[in-house]
Design an enzyme around this catalytic site. Structure first.
Site, PDB file in Angstrom:
ATOM      1  N   CYS A   1       0.836  -1.210   0.000  1.00 39.00           N
ATOM      2  CA  CYS A   1       0.000   0.000   0.000  1.00 39.00           C
ATOM      3  C   CYS A   1       0.871   1.262   0.000  1.00 39.00           C
ATOM      4  O   CYS A   1       1.512   1.542  -1.009  1.00 39.00           O
ATOM      5  CB  CYS A   1      -0.965  -0.038   1.194  1.00 39.00           C
ATOM      6  SG  CYS A   1      -2.303   1.123   1.024  1.00 39.00           S
TER       7      CYS A   1
ATOM      8  N   HIS B   1      -3.609  -5.203  -0.219  1.00 43.02           N
ATOM      9  CA  HIS B   1      -3.064  -5.746   1.028  1.00 43.02           C
ATOM     10  C   HIS B   1      -3.021  -7.261   0.959  1.00 43.02           C
ATOM     11  O   HIS B   1      -4.040  -7.929   1.226  1.00 43.02           O
ATOM     12  CB  HIS B   1      -3.916  -5.289   2.208  1.00 43.02           C
ATOM     13  CG  HIS B   1      -3.710  -3.847   2.562  1.00 43.02           C
ATOM     14  ND1 HIS B   1      -2.852  -3.446   3.560  1.00 43.02           N
ATOM     15  CD2 HIS B   1      -4.202  -2.718   2.018  1.00 43.02           C
ATOM     16  CE1 HIS B   1      -2.843  -2.126   3.632  1.00 43.02           C
ATOM     17  NE2 HIS B   1      -3.652  -1.649   2.702  1.00 43.02           N
TER      18      HIS B   1
ATOM     19  N   GLU C   1      -1.751  -9.283   2.990  1.00 38.60           N
ATOM     20  CA  GLU C   1      -1.954  -9.826   4.341  1.00 38.60           C
ATOM     21  C   GLU C   1      -3.426  -9.855   4.732  1.00 38.60           C
ATOM     22  O   GLU C   1      -3.803 -10.446   5.746  1.00 38.60           O
ATOM     23  CB  GLU C   1      -1.147  -9.037   5.370  1.00 38.60           C
ATOM     24  CG  GLU C   1      -1.739  -7.714   5.833  1.00 38.60           C
ATOM     25  CD  GLU C   1      -1.627  -6.582   4.816  1.00 38.60           C
ATOM     26  OE1 GLU C   1      -1.164  -6.823   3.671  1.00 38.60           O
ATOM     27  OE2 GLU C   1      -2.027  -5.450   5.168  1.00 38.60           O
TER      28      GLU C   1
ATOM     29  N   ASP D   1     -21.680  -9.223  17.573  1.00 41.68           N
ATOM     30  CA  ASP D   1     -21.942  -8.366  18.731  1.00 41.68           C
ATOM     31  C   ASP D   1     -21.430  -9.121  19.939  1.00 41.68           C
ATOM     32  O   ASP D   1     -21.873 -10.245  20.200  1.00 41.68           O
ATOM     33  CB  ASP D   1     -23.439  -8.093  18.863  1.00 41.68           C
ATOM     34  CG  ASP D   1     -23.960  -7.270  17.692  1.00 41.68           C
ATOM     35  OD1 ASP D   1     -25.176  -7.157  17.536  1.00 41.68           O
ATOM     36  OD2 ASP D   1     -23.124  -6.754  16.929  1.00 41.68           O
TER      37      ASP D   1
ATOM     38  N   ASP E   1     -26.740   4.134  14.298  1.00 44.13           N
ATOM     39  CA  ASP E   1     -27.810   3.355  14.958  1.00 44.13           C
ATOM     40  C   ASP E   1     -29.101   4.151  14.955  1.00 44.13           C
ATOM     41  O   ASP E   1     -29.499   4.689  15.982  1.00 44.13           O
ATOM     42  CB  ASP E   1     -27.403   3.021  16.397  1.00 44.13           C
ATOM     43  CG  ASP E   1     -26.191   2.117  16.451  1.00 44.13           C
ATOM     44  OD1 ASP E   1     -25.203   2.486  17.104  1.00 44.13           O
ATOM     45  OD2 ASP E   1     -26.214   1.054  15.805  1.00 44.13           O
TER      46      ASP E   1
END
Ligand code: 1PR
Length: 559
Positions: free
Chosen positions: A90, A201, A203, A255, A415
């Site tokens: 990157c 990337h 990785e 969550d 939210d």
């Protein structure tokens, strides 16, 4: 102790390079040494089969300033121009160029002719370019990245960047691959001798990315200096190539919170209520976080988000279980990890800041996270900016983290809760700056909440989206409390309103009940990704089923 040769890592302290360490180790090279001084680099010029890996995260001037501060620029330039083996990722590729529009006047290493400039967003291609795209190979015989390495199922690479380098007559001889996005075909990797650098990337590109790292390290540590014409054959243009297309991402949200017994579990709210309806009301327990994350990785998930949903209660810096969870997961899961919950200035009982939001985020990045997700703090930051008449002052967590790690490292989790309006209420809402939309024949606006939906604020989701984009977040995760856990599909009205308001990628969240809902949201909105929790955790739908349904409808998907 491994007999594999040592790999030298150039870590200038901005970003998640633990993932790079983990991927190099997974590639079979666990002996990783951090470069500490300029002399370390100079010594490598005369060390047989030495390799420097430079994972660049954040922004161009941050990377160059850090290299200058450590007096690394001249020895690194000499090492590379002297034929040293260098793998850049990157910004580790961008800094090889002469400079970047990201910070005019800050010279790069100047090894590759040309500069890096910013994508211009289009109606279908928001910026940053985030997600899984493919590459066009211009080196049919490369030992590192050639067409034979791009077979079906392994052709995608993970990109997350806002700037790119164009192919020019002066630099085309070092191009290995190109990629298409936002109307331009640009350099996605370069190869010259033992220098290999990628805009994407590896990785974070799953097994295909670890394989690429292994091919490169095997090549340069074996002493094979295959430099014949065969290896360096260059094809411009590539005959009959079709443009590459960014795939739509399928994301799993976990969550996470402690249950009443103190164990860290994956839970799931029903409109954010995570307790069972039965007597006793235990915290819904859908599994162990690390095990579920590993399961999703092997099932082909494109990204994983851990959300610490009781973060508004506990000071996350002492929440070591979540930090441990991220570092355990990052060891074997090579797709992007987002961590949310409690990303804000941590204060003591007296209200003094004991850790800034940036320090909290740094804990997660160093534990292996790639992005942090900010919820409540983003709402408060936009409300404060509104009170200042829209003026930014650099004191928000979004600004500080984006400045240090790049906009692509900051996701804002919205939210909202629907507020129905009729008659005079419609005009009143509009006068307050709330975007009133029509849903199912009725008028409503979407009110922002904080603390996991427990408190509402006088701010609507569209104003929040515009505000956080202005503050510098790279991506939006748009939940909808009304749809959360209902299994009736995503809220397309809300999503389209948000997508129309911003030019950064939007992730759809809340309400997925089946594979068909992913197809619907990608066909009926311009979201870049869609997220689910309940249906995946309860094993009602497999990730593979979702991707197969998307593929059948011609929606670009990885793997
Ligand atoms: O406010 O910065 O500390 O962040 C808190 C984070 O935790 C926010 O990202 C907020 O969305 C999340 N959060 C807080 N409380 C809850 C809760 O459920 N009680 N979860 C919660 C919100 C969002 C998704 C969700 C999707 C998909 N969850 O992860 O799972 O809606 O669900 P579905 O596919 O099952 O419908 P801060």
């Amino acid at each position: 102790m491994s007999s594999a040769p040592p790999i030298h890592l150039l870590d200038y302290g901005a970003g998640n390079i633990l993932s790079v360490r983990n991927a190099i180790t997974a590639a079979g090279y666990p002996n990783i040494i951090d470069i500490a001084t300029p002399e370390d680099i100079t010594l490598l010029m005369t060390t047989p089969n030495a390799v420097i890996v430079f994972p660049g995260v954040g922004n161009f001037d941050g990377a160059m300033n850090a290299l200058h501060a450590k007096s690394f620029v001249l020895p690194l330039k000499a090492y590379i121009e002297g034929g040293g083996s260098y793998f850049g990722i990157c910004l580790g590729m961008q800094t090889l160029f002469h400079g970047s529009d990201e910070c005019p006047g800050v010279p790069g290493l100047g090894i590759i002719p040309g500069t890096v400039d910013k994508f211009r967003p289009t109606t279908t291609d928001p910026v940053p370019h985030i997600g899984w795209n493919t590459v066009i190979s211009h080196r049919p015989n490369s030992q590192v990245l050639a067409p034979r390495h791009l077979e079906v199922g392994k052709e995608h690479r993970y990109f997350v960047h806002s700037y790119r380098a164009a192919v020019t007559a002066e630099n085309r001889d070092i191009v290995c691959t190109t990629t298409d996005y936002a109307g331009s075909r640009y350099i996605s990797s370069v190869e010259s001798g033992n220098v290999f650098a990628t805009q994407f990337h590896p990785e974070k590109s799953g097994a295909a990315g670890v394989d690429l790292i292994k091919r490169y390290l095997d090549k340069v540590t074996s002493g094979s200096k295959a430099t014949g014409e065969d290896v360096n054959t260059l094809q411009f243009p590539v005959p009959a190539i079709v443009p590459t297309v960014l795939s739509k991402r399928v994301i799993a949200a976990l969550d996470v919170r402690s249950n009443d017994q103190g164990d860290l579990v994956v839970t799931k709210g029903d409109q954010y209520d995570v307790r069972e309806k039965s007597e006793g009301g235990a915290v819904r327990n859908l599994g162990k976080p690390a095990a579920l994350a590993a399961r999703y990785y092997t099932s082909g998930i494109d990204e994983i988000a851990f959300l610490n949903i009781t973060s508004f209660r506990s000071a996350v810096l002492t929440d070591l279980p979540l930090l441990d969870l991220v570092s355990v997961t990052a060891k074997t899961v090579f797709v992007p990890l987002t961590v949310g919950g409690g990303i804000r200035d941590m204060k003591d009982a007296a209200g003094s800041i004991v850790a800034t939001a940036c320090e909290v985020a740094d804990k997660y990045f160093r534990a292996g996270a790639d992005k942090v997700s900010i919820g409540s703090d983003a709402v408060e930051a936009v409300l404060k900016m509104k009170e200042r008449g829209g003026v930014m002052n650099g004191d928000s967590s979004i600004e500080s983290i984006a400045k240090m790690y790049g906009v692509q490292a900051v996701v804002v989790s919205v939210d909202p809760k629907r507020v129905w309006v009729e008659g005079e209420e419609i005009e009143e809402a509009a006068k307050k700056g709330h975007t009133v939309v029509e849903e199912g024949g009725r008028k409503c606006w979407y009110q922002c909440t904080v603390a996991g939906g427990r408190e509402s604020r006088d701010l609507d989701a569209i104003a929040l989206a515009r505000g956080v984009e202005k503050l510098g977040c790279g991506e939006l995760m748009v939940n909808c409390i009304d749809n959360d856990g209902q299994g009736n599909g995503f809220n397309h009205v809300l999503l389209n309103a948000v997508v129309d308001a911003v030019s950064i990628p939007v992730i759809a969240s809340s309400g997925a009940g089946g594979a068909e809902h992913f197809v619907d949201v990608f066909q009926q909105t311009q979201v870049s990704a869609a997220l689910a929790a309940g249906i995946f955790h309860r094993e009602e739908v497999a990730v593979g089923e979702v991707k197969e349904a998307m593929r059948e409808k011609g929606i670009k998907v990885r793997g």
